[in-house]
Structure formats: structure tokens, C-alpha cells
Write a protein that holds these residues in place. Structure first.
Motif, short mmCIF file in Angstrom:
data_model
loop_
_atom_site.label_atom_id
_atom_site.label_comp_id
_atom_site.label_asym_id
_atom_site.label_seq_id
_atom_site.Cartn_x
_atom_site.Cartn_y
_atom_site.Cartn_z
N VAL A 171 0.88 -1.16 0.00
CA VAL A 171 0.00 0.00 0.00
C VAL A 171 0.93 1.22 0.00
N SER A 174 -1.21 -1.35 -4.30
CA SER A 174 -2.22 -0.29 -4.25
C SER A 174 -1.48 1.03 -4.27
N LEU A 198 -1.94 4.53 -4.17
CA LEU A 198 -3.10 5.33 -3.79
C LEU A 198 -3.23 6.61 -4.60
N GLU A 233 -4.00 5.74 -8.36
CA GLU A 233 -5.36 5.23 -8.52
C GLU A 233 -6.41 6.23 -8.04
N PHE A 269 -7.20 7.30 -5.08
CA PHE A 269 -7.99 6.83 -3.95
C PHE A 269 -8.52 8.02 -3.15
N ASP A 271 -14.49 0.84 -4.91
CA ASP A 271 -13.08 1.04 -4.56
C ASP A 271 -12.74 0.37 -3.23
N ARG A 290 -12.51 -3.43 -3.78
CA ARG A 290 -11.22 -3.76 -4.41
C ARG A 290 -10.10 -3.80 -3.38
N GLU A 291 -10.02 -2.79 -2.53
CA GLU A 291 -8.95 -2.73 -1.54
C GLU A 291 -9.11 -3.81 -0.47
N ARG A 321 -7.83 -7.03 -1.97
CA ARG A 321 -6.37 -7.03 -1.97
C ARG A 321 -5.83 -7.34 -0.58
N TRP A 338 -7.16 5.56 3.80
CA TRP A 338 -7.24 4.15 3.42
C TRP A 338 -7.58 3.30 4.64
#
Length: 223
Positions: free
Chosen positions: A6, A37, A39, A42, A44, A80, A83-84, A87, A112
Motif C-alpha cells: 500500500v 495499491s 493510492l 489510482e 484513492f 473502490d 477492491r482494496e 487485496r 485508506w
């Protein structure tokens, strides 16, 4: 072994970015699966709100934990977050890579934690620390600082690094029931020369491979 990075830095050419790239490459060469990820890349959204959910437990009054609990029961998280969470669940080792800003993590990474590690999904009443949901996962912080190691020592300007990182180590990683590994810290990253940066990257890759090897050995069935 499955590893999740992350990664929270807005500049791909940053030293935090170099730590991410070097670490992922080393793990993949050793045969491990790495998912990242990114962030900032993407985009986020760190801000919690009703947009986190596809339904509402109470449309009149917004109580975040109540909405998280319902979303967990009904698969009602926004895409979203789904998805996280996927993961995160897939990972044996989770690595958070970020620069220390104002004594802590960037806001996008704190968001996050707030949004992804939701009530019901990542913790619940009576399911924290030693009784947490994720005793088989390990968590590792990988940090870059502007200040020197001396600055992050007991009695100096910023205080010892263990105290600075206590909220993340204890109240985030350990809180989830994960084993919190000793953080890796690249001190004064903007101030070290090329050889110093290369040494940091070498040490980081060795540290990651050691953590992965130890987890693999722990999971291997007895002879």
C-alpha cells in the motif's frame, strides 16, 4: 506468498517510490506474488462518507460504524473499497510505504485505513489485538524521513522512532490482530548521497526477503 504494497507518495520518482519498485522486484524474483495499491495513481479518495456504501442503515443520521457493519453483512461497500478489501484479504504480508509527514502518515493513507479497514470487515467488538481477525497476517511499515536518525532518537527533537510510530504499529497493525514487524526506516532520504540511497535499497530488499522467507518457513508443514 502473497504480498500487498500500500504505497502513498504523489511522486513516482521519489525515494519512497524507489523503495516500492526495488522491493516489489526483489520479491517477484524470489517467486512471490506482489500486488500494489498505488493510492495517488489510482486516485484513492481518503474522505469517508455515504459514498462508501451502496445502501443505508439510517438515511436520516449518518453513523459510520453502523453503516460499515451493514455494508459488511450485505456486500454493500463501494467498488473502490471492495477492491482494496479484496487485496488486503489476499495478502499474507501487507507493507505500507510512505514518507513521514507532520509526524505521521499522509492523509491519503490514513483515509485508506479509515475507509478500507471497516467495522465488521477488519475488527468488531471483542475482536481486536490478540483476538483480532488476522493473526496469520504480518504488517510492515516502510518509511522515508526528512530528519536524520539522531533527530528521531530519545531526547532529541522528534523523539524516538518507536514513539512516533506507535499509533501505526500498535493502534493499526496490532489492533487488527496482525503481527507488527519491526519497521524499516530510510532516515534523511533527501540528504543522503547516491551510495547511501543504494545501501538503503539493498537493506530494504534484504529485509523484505527475510520477512517473506520467515513466513514461508512458518507456514511449511512439519517433516
Amino acid at each position: 506468498m502473497n504480498v500487498l504494497f500500500v504505497y502513498a507518495h504523489p511522486e513516482p520518482s521519489s525515494f519512497t517510490g524507489a523503495l516500492k519498485d526495488a522491493g516489489a522486484a526483489a520479491l517477484r524474483r524470489a517467486g512471490h506474488h506482489v500486488e500494489i495499491s498505488d493510492l495517488y495513481a489510482e486516485k484513492f479518495d481518503p474522505v469517508a462518507g455515504r459514498h462508501d456504501f451502496t445502501s443505508a442503515a439510517d438515511p436520516e443520521r449518518f453513523h459510520y460504524q453502523t453503516e460499515q457493519a451493514l455494508a459488511h453483512e450485505t456486500n454493500g461497500f463501494a467498488p473502490d473499497l471492495m477492491r482494496e478489501q479484496r487485496r488486503f484479504l489476499n495478502a499474507d504480508l501487507v507493507v505500507w510505504l510512505y514518507p513521514i509527514w507532520w509526524g505521521g502518515m499522509p492523509a491519503i493513507l490514513k483515509g485508506w485505513f479509515d475507509r478500507v479497514l471497516a467495522f465488521g470487515f477488519a475488527y468488531a467488538d471483542g475482536r481486536r489485538f490478540d483476538s483480532g481477525f488476522f493473526p496469520d497476517k504480518r504488517g510492515l511499515l516502510c518509511l522515508s524521513t526528512g530528519g536524520t536518525q539522531r533527530r528521531f532518537s530519545k531526547g532529541d527533537a522528534y523523539g524516538d522512532i518507536e514513539t512516533v510510530l506507535w499509533p501505526a504499529q500498535r493502534l493499526m497493525i496490532s489492533y487488527l490482530g496482525m503481527q507488527a514487524l519491526q519497521p524499516f526506516v530510510a532516515y534523511a532520504a533527501p540528504r543522503v548521497d547516491a551510495d547511501g540511497r543504494a545501501a538503503y535499497l539493498q537493506q530494504w530488499c534484504a529485509r523484505l526477503l527475510q520477512a517473506a522467507e520467515q513466513m514461508t518457513e512458518a507456514e511449511a508443514p512439519p517433516n
